[in-house]
Motif scaffolding. Structure first.
Motif, short mmCIF file in Angstrom:
data_model
loop_
_atom_site.label_atom_id
_atom_site.label_comp_id
_atom_site.label_asym_id
_atom_site.label_seq_id
_atom_site.Cartn_x
_atom_site.Cartn_y
_atom_site.Cartn_z
N SER A 170 48.35 51.21 46.90
CA SER A 170 49.51 52.10 46.95
C SER A 170 49.10 53.55 46.78
O SER A 170 49.60 54.44 47.49
CB SER A 170 50.51 51.72 45.84
N CYS A 171 48.19 53.81 45.85
CA CYS A 171 47.71 55.19 45.65
C CYS A 171 47.03 55.72 46.90
O CYS A 171 47.19 56.88 47.27
CB CYS A 171 46.73 55.24 44.47
N ALA A 172 46.26 54.85 47.59
CA ALA A 172 45.58 55.27 48.80
C ALA A 172 46.57 55.63 49.90
O ALA A 172 46.34 56.55 50.68
CB ALA A 172 44.65 54.16 49.28
N VAL A 197 46.37 45.23 39.91
CA VAL A 197 45.61 46.48 39.87
C VAL A 197 45.16 46.87 41.28
O VAL A 197 45.21 48.05 41.66
CB VAL A 197 44.39 46.35 38.93
N LEU A 198 44.74 45.88 42.06
CA LEU A 198 44.32 46.14 43.43
C LEU A 198 45.48 46.71 44.25
O LEU A 198 45.30 47.67 45.02
CB LEU A 198 43.80 44.85 44.07
N ILE A 199 46.66 46.13 44.08
CA ILE A 199 47.83 46.62 44.80
C ILE A 199 48.15 48.06 44.38
O ILE A 199 48.53 48.89 45.21
CB ILE A 199 49.05 45.72 44.52
N ALA A 213 58.05 55.21 47.99
CA ALA A 213 57.25 54.42 47.06
C ALA A 213 57.91 53.07 46.78
O ALA A 213 57.23 52.04 46.68
CB ALA A 213 57.05 55.19 45.76
N LEU A 214 59.24 53.08 46.63
CA LEU A 214 59.95 51.82 46.41
C LEU A 214 59.78 50.87 47.59
O LEU A 214 59.56 49.66 47.41
CB LEU A 214 61.44 52.10 46.18
N LEU A 215 59.87 51.42 48.79
CA LEU A 215 59.70 50.59 49.99
C LEU A 215 58.29 50.02 50.06
O LEU A 215 58.10 48.83 50.37
CB LEU A 215 60.01 51.42 51.24
N VAL A 216 57.30 50.86 49.77
CA VAL A 216 55.90 50.40 49.78
C VAL A 216 55.70 49.31 48.73
O VAL A 216 55.05 48.27 48.99
CB VAL A 216 54.94 51.57 49.53
N GLY A 217 56.26 49.51 47.55
CA GLY A 217 56.12 48.52 46.48
C GLY A 217 56.75 47.18 46.86
O GLY A 217 56.18 46.12 46.60
N PRO A 245 47.80 61.01 51.57
CA PRO A 245 48.10 62.03 52.59
C PRO A 245 49.34 62.86 52.31
O PRO A 245 49.76 63.63 53.15
CB PRO A 245 48.31 61.19 53.87
N PHE A 246 49.96 62.73 51.11
CA PHE A 246 51.19 63.46 50.83
C PHE A 246 50.96 64.50 49.74
O PHE A 246 51.37 64.32 48.59
CB PHE A 246 52.29 62.50 50.38
N PRO A 247 50.29 65.63 50.06
CA PRO A 247 50.07 66.68 49.06
C PRO A 247 51.36 67.44 48.78
O PRO A 247 52.29 67.43 49.59
CB PRO A 247 49.03 67.59 49.72
N THR A 248 51.41 68.09 47.63
CA THR A 248 52.56 68.92 47.33
C THR A 248 52.52 70.19 48.16
O THR A 248 51.44 70.70 48.46
CB THR A 248 52.57 69.31 45.84
N ARG A 249 53.70 70.69 48.53
CA ARG A 249 53.79 71.88 49.37
C ARG A 249 54.20 73.08 48.53
O ARG A 249 55.13 73.80 48.86
CB ARG A 249 54.80 71.65 50.50
#
Length: 232
Positions: free
Chosen positions: A216-218, A210-212, A73-77, A222-226
């Motif tokens: 990011s949420c989108a 807000v758009l960003i 998440a930090l990298l994406v941000g 694809p990363f559901p909890t296991r």
């Protein structure tokens, strides 16, 4: 609340700047109740699990999951911030900003600079009350884990305390429900202050932020909890 804040900020900038107290009050109310809720939920969750080995397994999975996705998440941000530059054009003089708002984050950075060992040592509060008084969620979490494990080991004799903590958590969530109902006023105060202080044009940059956030949420969909139902 959003539309009203924009109108007030555009028509009465001086008055709008004074409405910042609404957003500050709302955020303080939220911060006030977070630590007690975290304590009750974690304590009841650990004590109610019964088997500490299972709690340990779930906890390990949660830590690994949290650390991996937080790093991602930090990298994406960072990538989105540098690529889309949402703050450009806000026309804000840095000298007018409140530096004390970043004090808590600066303190955390300073703790890491002193070494990892010192950082972990600071997770232990001087007293249990001190952790709640400062609202340090990490310290409260440590206390909650200890209390939850203790209640789990004691078993049935400690069951009344576990049930009492569960009832307290219901009260706290009801209080949070009341606080969240005030969110429109918090939004009104924040947007009115921003619009009145930095101009209506600053809303474009806020919209980009807000758009960003939605982008990011989108990315993270694809990363559901296991975790299976029992572990949840």
């Amino acid at each position: 609340g959003l539309l009203a804040g924009i109108l007030v900020g555009a028509l009465a900038p001086g008055f709008a700047a004074e409405l910042k107290i609404l957003s500050d009050a709302f955020l303080r109310l939220i911060a006030m109740i977070v630590a007690p809720i975290v304590f009750c939920v974690v304590v009841h969750g650990i004590a109610g699990a019964g088997d500490l080995k299972r709690v340990g397994r779930v906890g390990l999975k949660a830590i690994v999951y949290f650390e991996v996705l937080t790093t991602f998440a930090l990298l994406v941000g960072i990538v989105l911030a540098y690529a889309l530059r949402p703050g450009v054009g806000m026309n804000i003089d840095p000298k007018t900003l409140d530096a004390s708002a970043m004090a808590a984050y600066a303190d955390r950075v300073g703790e890491v600079k002193h070494g990892v060992a010192d950082f972990f040592l600071r997770l232990i509060p001087n007293t249990a009350v001190d952790a709640f008084a400062k609202g340090d969620v990490l310290q409260v979490l440590l206390i909650a884990i200890l209390i939850g494990c203790a209640l789990s080991v004691l078993g049935e004799p400690a069951a009344p305390i576990t049930r009492a903590i569960d009832k307290v958590s219901h009260v706290l969530f009801q209080a949070m429900f009341f606080i969240v109902r005030l969110a429109p006023l918090g939004v009104l105060g924040a947007i009115a202050f921003t619009t009145g202080t930095y101009g209506v044009a600053s809303l474009a940059q806020l919209g980009m932020l807000v758009l960003i956030f939605y982008i990011s949420c989108a990315i993270f969909v694809p990363f559901p909890t296991r975790l299976n139902d029992g572990e949840r």
